[in-house]
Design a protein around this motif. Sequence first.
Motif, short mmCIF file in Angstrom:
data_model
loop_
_atom_site.label_atom_id
_atom_site.label_comp_id
_atom_site.label_asym_id
_atom_site.label_seq_id
_atom_site.Cartn_x
_atom_site.Cartn_y
_atom_site.Cartn_z
N LEU A 134 0.86 -1.17 0.00
CA LEU A 134 0.00 0.00 0.00
C LEU A 134 0.90 1.22 0.00
O LEU A 134 1.77 1.35 0.86
CB LEU A 134 -0.90 -0.01 1.24
CG LEU A 134 -1.80 1.19 1.45
CD1 LEU A 134 -2.95 1.15 0.46
CD2 LEU A 134 -2.33 1.19 2.87
N THR A 135 0.75 2.07 -1.00
CA THR A 135 1.59 3.27 -1.08
C THR A 135 0.72 4.52 -0.99
O THR A 135 -0.40 4.55 -1.47
CB THR A 135 2.39 3.32 -2.39
OG1 THR A 135 1.50 3.42 -3.50
CG2 THR A 135 3.28 2.10 -2.55
N LEU A 136 1.28 5.55 -0.39
CA LEU A 136 0.61 6.83 -0.23
C LEU A 136 1.61 7.91 -0.61
O LEU A 136 2.67 8.01 0.00
CB LEU A 136 0.15 6.99 1.22
CG LEU A 136 -0.64 8.22 1.61
CD1 LEU A 136 -1.98 8.25 0.86
CD2 LEU A 136 -0.88 8.24 3.10
N THR A 137 1.29 8.68 -1.65
CA THR A 137 2.20 9.72 -2.13
C THR A 137 1.47 11.05 -2.27
O THR A 137 0.29 11.09 -2.57
CB THR A 137 2.81 9.36 -3.50
OG1 THR A 137 1.76 9.11 -4.44
CG2 THR A 137 3.71 8.15 -3.42
N ASP A 138 2.20 12.14 -2.05
CA ASP A 138 1.68 13.48 -2.27
C ASP A 138 2.01 13.85 -3.72
O ASP A 138 3.17 13.86 -4.11
CB ASP A 138 2.33 14.47 -1.30
CG ASP A 138 1.76 15.87 -1.45
OD1 ASP A 138 1.83 16.42 -2.57
OD2 ASP A 138 1.27 16.42 -0.47
N GLU A 139 1.00 14.13 -4.50
CA GLU A 139 1.21 14.39 -5.93
C GLU A 139 1.97 15.68 -6.19
O GLU A 139 2.66 15.78 -7.20
CB GLU A 139 -0.12 14.40 -6.67
CG GLU A 139 -0.78 13.04 -6.71
CD GLU A 139 -2.07 13.02 -7.49
OE1 GLU A 139 -2.60 14.10 -7.85
OE2 GLU A 139 -2.56 11.91 -7.75
N PHE A 140 1.83 16.68 -5.35
CA PHE A 140 2.52 17.95 -5.57
C PHE A 140 4.00 17.86 -5.22
O PHE A 140 4.86 18.23 -6.01
CB PHE A 140 1.85 19.07 -4.79
CG PHE A 140 2.53 20.40 -4.95
CD1 PHE A 140 2.55 21.05 -6.17
CD2 PHE A 140 3.15 21.01 -3.87
CE1 PHE A 140 3.20 22.28 -6.33
CE2 PHE A 140 3.79 22.23 -4.01
CZ PHE A 140 3.81 22.86 -5.24
N THR A 141 4.29 17.35 -4.04
CA THR A 141 5.69 17.31 -3.58
C THR A 141 6.41 16.04 -3.99
O THR A 141 7.62 15.95 -3.84
CB THR A 141 5.76 17.40 -2.04
OG1 THR A 141 5.17 16.23 -1.47
CG2 THR A 141 5.10 18.66 -1.52
N ARG A 142 5.67 15.05 -4.48
CA ARG A 142 6.21 13.71 -4.83
C ARG A 142 6.70 12.95 -3.60
O ARG A 142 7.37 11.94 -3.71
CB ARG A 142 7.33 13.77 -5.86
CG ARG A 142 7.07 14.56 -7.10
CD ARG A 142 5.94 13.95 -7.93
NE ARG A 142 6.00 14.34 -9.32
CZ ARG A 142 5.42 15.41 -9.84
NH1 ARG A 142 4.75 16.23 -9.05
NH2 ARG A 142 5.49 15.68 -11.11
#
Length: 148
Positions: A1-9
């Motif tokens: 399960l991955t969780l990433t912030d699209e703006f900051t990567r």
Amino acid sequence: LTLTDEFTRRSLAIRCGTAFTSMDVKAVLKAAFKTFGSPTILRSDNGPEFIAHDLGAWLTAQGVTKRHIAPGKPWQNGIAESFHSRLRDELLNVEIFFSPEHAQVLIDAWRAFYNGIRPHSSLQYRTPDEFAALHSATQPSTTAVHSP
């Protein structure tokens, strides 16, 4: 399960497991929201753990809008797909994991490297942590969560 912030990567969380329920996803999200704040939008695929009613109700109560990519269209979430490619190429394809706990330790170390040491060309050759620090107050967050 991955969780990433699209703006900051920035990689906000990676959890190792063979299957995830909506309760598992909610636990990861609660911890991430506590640490990084709640995003305005949460983008995910259409796995049962992401479309569950209890998760949707909880996200609504948190003020988070859910967005799902269309089935069979991973290009609608290119940032997460790119992140998964890096995770596979730089860690998953080159390591042997002896247990889920061993995998989690190596994944956590790689995530720290990815966020704090590895520069990204899409961030003007800054690390995600550096980029996030520069833009912490200027951009609302959109988070993508996936179970590859």
